[in-house]
Design an enzyme around this catalytic site. Structure first.
Site, PDB file in Angstrom:
ATOM      1  N   SER A 134      58.369  -7.566  36.011  1.00 60.61           N
ATOM      2  CA  SER A 134      57.571  -6.378  36.355  1.00 60.61           C
ATOM      3  C   SER A 134      57.356  -6.269  37.857  1.00 60.61           C
ATOM      4  O   SER A 134      57.407  -5.177  38.418  1.00 60.61           O
ATOM      5  CB  SER A 134      56.214  -6.436  35.660  1.00 60.61           C
ATOM      6  OG  SER A 134      56.374  -6.431  34.268  1.00 60.61           O
ATOM      7  N   THR A 160      71.541  -7.226  30.453  1.00 64.77           N
ATOM      8  CA  THR A 160      72.389  -6.511  29.499  1.00 64.77           C
ATOM      9  C   THR A 160      73.816  -6.442  30.045  1.00 64.77           C
ATOM     10  O   THR A 160      73.999  -6.154  31.236  1.00 64.77           O
ATOM     11  CB  THR A 160      71.834  -5.079  29.279  1.00 64.77           C
ATOM     12  OG1 THR A 160      70.486  -5.183  28.847  1.00 64.77           O
ATOM     13  CG2 THR A 160      72.649  -4.326  28.241  1.00 64.77           C
ATOM     14  N   GLU A 244      66.865   6.585  35.240  1.00 63.37           N
ATOM     15  CA  GLU A 244      66.995   5.449  34.324  1.00 63.37           C
ATOM     16  C   GLU A 244      65.977   5.558  33.187  1.00 63.37           C
ATOM     17  O   GLU A 244      66.281   5.275  32.026  1.00 63.37           O
ATOM     18  CB  GLU A 244      66.816   4.143  35.093  1.00 63.37           C
ATOM     19  CG  GLU A 244      67.991   3.900  36.044  1.00 63.37           C
ATOM     20  CD  GLU A 244      67.845   2.646  36.889  1.00 63.37           C
ATOM     21  OE1 GLU A 244      68.578   2.550  37.877  1.00 63.37           O
ATOM     22  OE2 GLU A 244      67.020   1.783  36.571  1.00 63.37           O
ATOM     23  N   GLN A 338      58.091   0.481   6.105  1.00 58.61           N
ATOM     24  CA  GLN A 338      57.122   0.486   5.007  1.00 58.61           C
ATOM     25  C   GLN A 338      57.636   1.324   3.835  1.00 58.61           C
ATOM     26  O   GLN A 338      57.529   0.928   2.669  1.00 58.61           O
ATOM     27  CB  GLN A 338      55.789   1.047   5.530  1.00 58.61           C
ATOM     28  CG  GLN A 338      54.624   0.861   4.590  1.00 58.61           C
ATOM     29  CD  GLN A 338      54.224  -0.611   4.451  1.00 58.61           C
ATOM     30  OE1 GLN A 338      54.568  -1.426   5.286  1.00 58.61           O
ATOM     31  NE2 GLN A 338      53.556  -0.918   3.356  1.00 58.61           N
ATOM     32  N   GLY A 341      60.099  -0.304   1.627  1.00 63.81           N
ATOM     33  CA  GLY A 341      59.609  -1.455   0.867  1.00 63.81           C
ATOM     34  C   GLY A 341      60.331  -2.730   1.262  1.00 63.81           C
ATOM     35  O   GLY A 341      60.657  -2.942   2.440  1.00 63.81           O
ATOM     36  N   GLU A 369      53.056  -0.903  29.980  1.00 66.56           N
ATOM     37  CA  GLU A 369      51.863  -1.085  30.825  1.00 66.56           C
ATOM     38  C   GLU A 369      52.165  -0.599  32.250  1.00 66.56           C
ATOM     39  O   GLU A 369      51.317   0.036  32.886  1.00 66.56           O
ATOM     40  CB  GLU A 369      51.447  -2.563  30.851  1.00 66.56           C
ATOM     41  CG  GLU A 369      50.869  -3.081  29.543  1.00 66.56           C
ATOM     42  CD  GLU A 369      51.925  -3.251  28.453  1.00 66.56           C
ATOM     43  OE1 GLU A 369      53.078  -3.569  28.785  1.00 66.56           O
ATOM     44  OE2 GLU A 369      51.590  -3.046  27.268  1.00 66.56           O
TER      45      GLU A 369
HETATM   46  C1  LIG Z   1      66.999  -7.175  25.683  1.00 64.64           C
HETATM   47  C2  LIG Z   1      66.622  -7.053  27.121  1.00 64.64           C
HETATM   48  C3  LIG Z   1      67.532  -6.513  28.018  1.00 64.64           C
HETATM   49  C4  LIG Z   1      67.204  -6.414  29.364  1.00 64.64           C
HETATM   50  N1  LIG Z   1      68.140  -5.932  30.258  1.00 64.64           N
HETATM   51  C5  LIG Z   1      67.895  -6.039  31.577  1.00 64.64           C
HETATM   52  C6  LIG Z   1      68.918  -5.732  32.540  1.00 64.64           C
HETATM   53  O1  LIG Z   1      70.029  -5.311  32.186  1.00 64.64           O
HETATM   54  N2  LIG Z   1      68.633  -5.924  33.855  1.00 64.64           N
HETATM   55  C7  LIG Z   1      67.421  -6.383  34.293  1.00 64.64           C
HETATM   56  O2  LIG Z   1      67.247  -6.541  35.483  1.00 64.64           O
HETATM   57  N3  LIG Z   1      66.435  -6.669  33.402  1.00 64.64           N
HETATM   58  C8  LIG Z   1      66.648  -6.521  32.067  1.00 64.64           C
HETATM   59  N4  LIG Z   1      65.659  -6.823  31.171  1.00 64.64           N
HETATM   60  C9  LIG Z   1      64.384  -7.317  31.668  1.00 64.64           C
HETATM   61  C10 LIG Z   1      63.219  -6.348  31.496  1.00 64.64           C
HETATM   62  O3  LIG Z   1      63.293  -5.281  32.380  1.00 64.64           O
HETATM   63  C11 LIG Z   1      61.936  -7.174  31.712  1.00 64.64           C
HETATM   64  O4  LIG Z   1      61.787  -8.014  30.569  1.00 64.64           O
HETATM   65  C12 LIG Z   1      60.719  -6.325  31.930  1.00 64.64           C
HETATM   66  O5  LIG Z   1      60.794  -5.647  33.166  1.00 64.64           O
HETATM   67  C13 LIG Z   1      59.433  -7.156  31.897  1.00 64.64           C
HETATM   68  O6  LIG Z   1      59.535  -8.255  32.763  1.00 64.64           O
HETATM   69  P1  LIG Z   1      59.170  -9.720  32.222  1.00 64.64           P
HETATM   70  O7  LIG Z   1      59.917  -9.932  30.972  1.00 64.64           O
HETATM   71  O8  LIG Z   1      59.376 -10.680  33.324  1.00 64.64           O
HETATM   72  O9  LIG Z   1      57.636  -9.626  31.856  1.00 64.64           O
HETATM   73  P2  LIG Z   1      56.414  -9.843  32.874  1.00 64.64           P
HETATM   74  O10 LIG Z   1      56.674  -9.088  34.122  1.00 64.64           O
HETATM   75  O11 LIG Z   1      56.144 -11.287  32.975  1.00 64.64           O
HETATM   76  O12 LIG Z   1      55.257  -9.119  32.073  1.00 64.64           O
HETATM   77  C14 LIG Z   1      54.651  -9.745  30.946  1.00 64.64           C
HETATM   78  C15 LIG Z   1      53.600  -8.780  30.387  1.00 64.64           C
HETATM   79  O13 LIG Z   1      52.641  -8.519  31.392  1.00 64.64           O
HETATM   80  C16 LIG Z   1      52.500  -7.123  31.553  1.00 64.64           C
HETATM   81  N5  LIG Z   1      52.205  -6.782  32.937  1.00 64.64           N
HETATM   82  C17 LIG Z   1      52.862  -7.131  34.050  1.00 64.64           C
HETATM   83  N6  LIG Z   1      52.312  -6.553  35.119  1.00 64.64           N
HETATM   84  C18 LIG Z   1      51.271  -5.817  34.663  1.00 64.64           C
HETATM   85  C19 LIG Z   1      50.301  -4.973  35.279  1.00 64.64           C
HETATM   86  N7  LIG Z   1      50.304  -4.755  36.605  1.00 64.64           N
HETATM   87  N8  LIG Z   1      49.377  -4.372  34.489  1.00 64.64           N
HETATM   88  C20 LIG Z   1      49.370  -4.578  33.162  1.00 64.64           C
HETATM   89  N9  LIG Z   1      50.269  -5.358  32.520  1.00 64.64           N
HETATM   90  C21 LIG Z   1      51.200  -5.957  33.271  1.00 64.64           C
HETATM   91  C22 LIG Z   1      53.840  -6.532  31.141  1.00 64.64           C
HETATM   92  O14 LIG Z   1      53.725  -5.175  30.775  1.00 64.64           O
HETATM   93  C23 LIG Z   1      54.183  -7.436  29.970  1.00 64.64           C
HETATM   94  O15 LIG Z   1      53.549  -6.952  28.820  1.00 64.64           O
HETATM   95  C24 LIG Z   1      65.939  -6.852  29.821  1.00 64.64           C
HETATM   96  C25 LIG Z   1      65.010  -7.363  28.907  1.00 64.64           C
HETATM   97  C26 LIG Z   1      65.337  -7.477  27.580  1.00 64.64           C
HETATM   98  C27 LIG Z   1      64.340  -8.066  26.636  1.00 64.64           C
END
Ligand SMILES: Cc1cc2nc3c(=O)[nH]c(=O)nc-3n(C[C@H](O)[C@H](O)[C@H](O)COP(=O)(O)OP(=O)(O)OC[C@H]3O[C@@H](n4cnc5c(N)ncnc54)[C@H](O)[C@@H]3O)c2cc1C
Length: 391
Positions: A134, A160, A244, A338, A341, A369
């Site tokens: 994030s 991805t 995007e 749901q 079933g 978020e």
């Molecule tokens: C199947 C899959 C494919 C993906 N493909 C790509 C890709 O091709 N390229 C790429 O770069 N990334 C990719 N991603 C990564 C994806 O963009 C990130 O998982 C996402 O941005 C969240 O980052 P994180 O997983 O590090 O969660 P974190 O940043 O650690 O966040 C964890 C939680 O905290 C919340 N949070 C964080 N900051 C705040 C805030 N300021 N206020 C409130 N809540 C907050 C988040 O909403 C989340 O619920 C992919 C992810 C998945 C699961």
């Protein structure tokens, strides 16, 4: 409600996409599920049908279409078969293409785009790191000067197409003291010494697409691998956010609507207590709500797409589309499970897989978020600054 944003050219293009999905993609879906990969053959088949370079100028082998409705039509048709297809094709054709087309040098475009359009060169974009996704401005993968070259070190995760990509656009820190203004984009290509990939990650859903960790250990990158200007990568990513997020919104809704349509058929066939389950008032009301949610959401998404066509789409409106469609998609699919079933919980049923496929919509492309932060700040309610991107 009839959608009014398409003309006969879009309808004809939709027919082409449907033919591809039904004749080429669908018969191989089980193979993709088992392999956790879309497969090179599919990319090449899409290239043959000119489906991969819709927004790429004709001079580089693309179709040169500036109308986003064509990409929307393709994404919708892919999503209807499986969410993973629109995800992995969308990353390549919608997310990465603008970086290469808008920011690439003439030499880079000549080098990459023709093969990008044929499916010989599959791409990915790597922003997220194990330490966080994030807070993109805090990324740690670094590129340090070595003569005219750069040495890239660090790792990315959840990427991805990461396992199969021939070219990965990698965001790396080039100026340690400059925060968001010290990030540069690099093209890292398969086979470069020091570039390794982990296994295909075992996801809860979307098994038809590959997702991987990437590792960089002293990967030497010449100036010809820099995409755009040094230290301007964060801005480049921010500028492409609205597009995007609209891609995500289109996929989310098309995916949910397809399963809802299939569920509407199922509830007329499945019987309980001597009547079709859809005729119980509780279920009829649920379905009435779901269909309303889907159609009203479609109107907003279509309005955003027309704004994109006219060049007036704002990042905040795109964030609303991404946030809302992800919520609606998850609500619709949960209700569909749901209604099916016990069958709704079996992986051999499309509804079960779709439910699992959809869960990530609220996490990726900028989590929901983060979308709320963006929308909230636009209301003048800023706390700590939060800047976020897609995927
Ligand atoms: C199947 C899959 C494919 C993906 N493909 C790509 C890709 O091709 N390229 C790429 O770069 N990334 C990719 N991603 C990564 C994806 O963009 C990130 O998982 C996402 O941005 C969240 O980052 P994180 O997983 O590090 O969660 P974190 O940043 O650690 O966040 C964890 C939680 O905290 C919340 N949070 C964080 N900051 C705040 C805030 N300021 N206020 C409130 N809540 C907050 C988040 O909403 C989340 O619920 C992919 C992810 C998945 C699961």
């Amino acid at each position: 409600m009839r959608r009014t944003i398409f003309d006969e050219d879009h309808d004809a293009f939709r027919a082409t996409c449907r033919t591809f999905v039904d004749r080429v993609l669908r018969p191989d879906q089980e193979k993709h599920l088992a392999n956790h990969e879309f497969g090179r053959q599919m990319w090449l088949e899409m290239g043959k049908l000119d489906l991969l370079g819709l927004n790429v100028p004709e001079a580089y082998g693309g179709s040169g279409l500036e109308d986003p409705r064509f990409a929307l039509v393709l994404a919708e048709e892919l999503s209807k078969l499986a969410f993973a297809y629109s995800s992995c094709v969308g990353i390549h054709a919608d997310c990465v293409a603008p970086y290469l087309v808008d920011l690439g040098t003439e030499e880079q475009k000549q080098r990459w785009l023709p093969r990008f359009c044929t499916g010989e060169l599959v791409t990915a974009i790597a922003m997220t790191e194990p330490g966080g996704g994030s807070d993109l401005a805090a990324l740690r993968t670094s590129a340090v000067r070595s003569g005219d070259d750069w040495l890239l070190n660090g790792s990315k995760t959840f990427i991805t197409n990461g396992y199969s990509a021939d070219l990965v656009v990698v965001a790396a820190r080039t100026s340690p003291d400059k925060g968001a203004r010290g990030i540069t984009l690099f093209a890292v290509e398969a086979g470069m010494p020091g570039f390794e990939r982990g296994r295909k990650l075992d996801k809860v859903g979307q098994a038809e697409s590959d997702t991987a960790e990437l590792f960089f250990s002293d990967v030497r990158l010449g100036p010809e691998q820099v995409i755009g200007e040094v230290d301007q990568g964060f801005i480049a990513m921010m500028e492409r956010l609205a597009i995007e997020r609209m891609g995500a919104a289109v996929n989310n809704l098309a995916h949910a609507r397809q399963i809802l349509d299939e569920t509407l058929v199922y509830v007329t066939e499945r019987q309980a207590f001597g009547q079709p389950i859809g005729t119980f008032q509780a279920n009829r009301f649920t379905l009435a709500e779901l269909v309303t949610q889907a159609e009203v959401t479609q109107a907003y998404v279509d309005a955003c797409i027309m704004a994109q066509l006219e060049g007036t789409l704002t990042p905040v409106d795109a964030a609303k589309a991404k946030l809302w469609t992800a919520q609606v998609q998850n609500e619709i699919l949960d209700a569909c499970v749901q209604l099916w079933g016990g069958y709704g919980y079996m992986n051999e049923y499309r509804v079960a897989r779709a439910w699992a496929d959809a869960r990530v919509s609220r996490i990726w492309a900028g989590s929901n978020e983060i979308m709320k932060e963006i929308i909230g700040r636009d209301l003048g309610l800023a706390g700590q600054p939060v800047q976020r991107r897609a995927h």
